[in-house]
Write an enzyme that holds these catalytic residues in place. Sequence first.
Site, PDB file in Angstrom:
ATOM      1  CB  CYS A   6      19.568  31.613  56.369  1.00  0.00           C
ATOM      2  SG  CYS A   6      18.303  32.261  56.215  1.00  0.00           S
ATOM      3  CG  ASN A  86      25.740  47.671  48.055  1.00  0.00           C
ATOM      4  OD1 ASN A  86      25.624  47.997  47.559  1.00  0.00           O
ATOM      5  ND2 ASN A  86      26.601  46.733  49.030  1.00  0.00           N
ATOM      6  N   GLY A  92      24.476  45.968  43.841  1.00  0.00           N
ATOM      7  CA  GLY A  92      25.334  45.532  43.907  1.00  0.00           C
ATOM      8  C   GLY A  92      25.268  43.727  45.125  1.00  0.00           C
ATOM      9  CB  THR A  94      27.394  39.073  46.919  1.00  0.00           C
ATOM     10  OG1 THR A  94      27.735  40.065  47.986  1.00  0.00           O
ATOM     11  CG2 THR A  94      27.819  40.646  45.242  1.00  0.00           C
ATOM     12  CG  HIS A  99      23.271  42.383  53.824  1.00  0.00           C
ATOM     13  ND1 HIS A  99      23.152  41.383  52.478  1.00  0.00           N
ATOM     14  CD2 HIS A  99      24.633  43.458  53.031  1.00  0.00           C
ATOM     15  CE1 HIS A  99      23.946  41.429  51.262  1.00  0.00           C
ATOM     16  NE2 HIS A  99      24.752  42.591  51.769  1.00  0.00           N
TER      17      HIS A  99
HETATM   18  P1  AMP Z   1      26.437  42.453  49.625  1.00  0.00           P
HETATM   19  O1  AMP Z   1      27.490  42.939  48.482  1.00  0.00           O
HETATM   20  O2  AMP Z   1      26.053  43.855  49.431  1.00  0.00           O
HETATM   21  O3  AMP Z   1      25.590  41.606  49.043  1.00  0.00           O
HETATM   22  O4  AMP Z   1      27.711  42.437  50.685  1.00  0.00           O
HETATM   23  C1  AMP Z   1      27.899  41.155  50.928  1.00  0.00           C
HETATM   24  C2  AMP Z   1      28.469  41.363  52.491  1.00  0.00           C
HETATM   25  O5  AMP Z   1      28.965  39.974  52.716  1.00  0.00           O
HETATM   26  C3  AMP Z   1      30.288  41.374  51.493  1.00  0.00           C
HETATM   27  O6  AMP Z   1      30.982  42.233  52.157  1.00  0.00           O
HETATM   28  C4  AMP Z   1      30.766  40.169  52.114  1.00  0.00           C
HETATM   29  O7  AMP Z   1      32.040  40.699  52.564  1.00  0.00           O
HETATM   30  C5  AMP Z   1      30.330  39.814  53.558  1.00  0.00           C
HETATM   31  N1  AMP Z   1      30.190  38.591  53.898  1.00  0.00           N
HETATM   32  C6  AMP Z   1      29.918  37.073  52.670  1.00  0.00           C
HETATM   33  N2  AMP Z   1      30.663  36.184  53.494  1.00  0.00           N
HETATM   34  C7  AMP Z   1      30.424  36.383  54.569  1.00  0.00           C
HETATM   35  C8  AMP Z   1      30.946  35.707  56.086  1.00  0.00           C
HETATM   36  N3  AMP Z   1      31.263  34.105  55.793  1.00  0.00           N
HETATM   37  N4  AMP Z   1      31.110  36.337  57.199  1.00  0.00           N
HETATM   38  C9  AMP Z   1      31.037  37.960  57.837  1.00  0.00           C
HETATM   39  N5  AMP Z   1      31.222  38.095  55.540  1.00  0.00           N
HETATM   40  C10 AMP Z   1      30.583  38.224  54.709  1.00  0.00           C
HETATM   41 ZN    ZN Z   2      18.898  34.093  54.338  1.00  0.00          ZN
END
Ligand code: AMP
Ligand code: ZN
Length: 113
Positions: A6, A86, A92, A94, A99
């Site tokens: 966000c 994910n 997984g 995070t 997304h």
């Molecule tokens: P997930 O583990 O599927 O929740 O993926 C979260 C993804 O967000 C990971 O691949 C991170 O590298 C990516 N991520 C986290 N913070 C940022 C950010 N500020 N800009 C771009 N990607 C991000």
């Molecule tokens: Zn959000």
Amino acid sequence: MDCIFCKIINGEIPSSKIYEDEEVLAFHDINKAAPIHFLVIPKKHIQSANEINSENSKTIAHIFEIISKLAKDLGISEGGYRIVNNCGKDGGQTVNHLHFHVLGQRDLKWPPG
Ligand code: AMP
Ligand code: ZN
């Protein structure tokens, strides 16, 4: 709300944007798992795939339309690519803002770890 995606949407945190419209945003993943690795997210906060419903599924369909367009624009449509979501702890996830990862330009293995 303390949500990193966000904050990317409202400009509080910078990102490397690829595409934006009223409903969705696409940007490069900060920690690339493939030579091409970008994320496509709804601008409206949706926690995870568990929260997809009849009210917001049009946005999800739009996300897939944009993924198809961006894959062509970025030159990975012919070679192929992987779309990943994910969901939750075992999936997984995070970042708790829905997304879709798009990974390409490398020979991806199956099944994932
Ligand atoms: P997930 O583990 O599927 O929740 O993926 C979260 C993804 O967000 C990971 O691949 C991170 O590298 C990516 N991520 C986290 N913070 C940022 C950010 N500020 N800009 C771009 N990607 C991000
Ligand atoms: Zn959000």
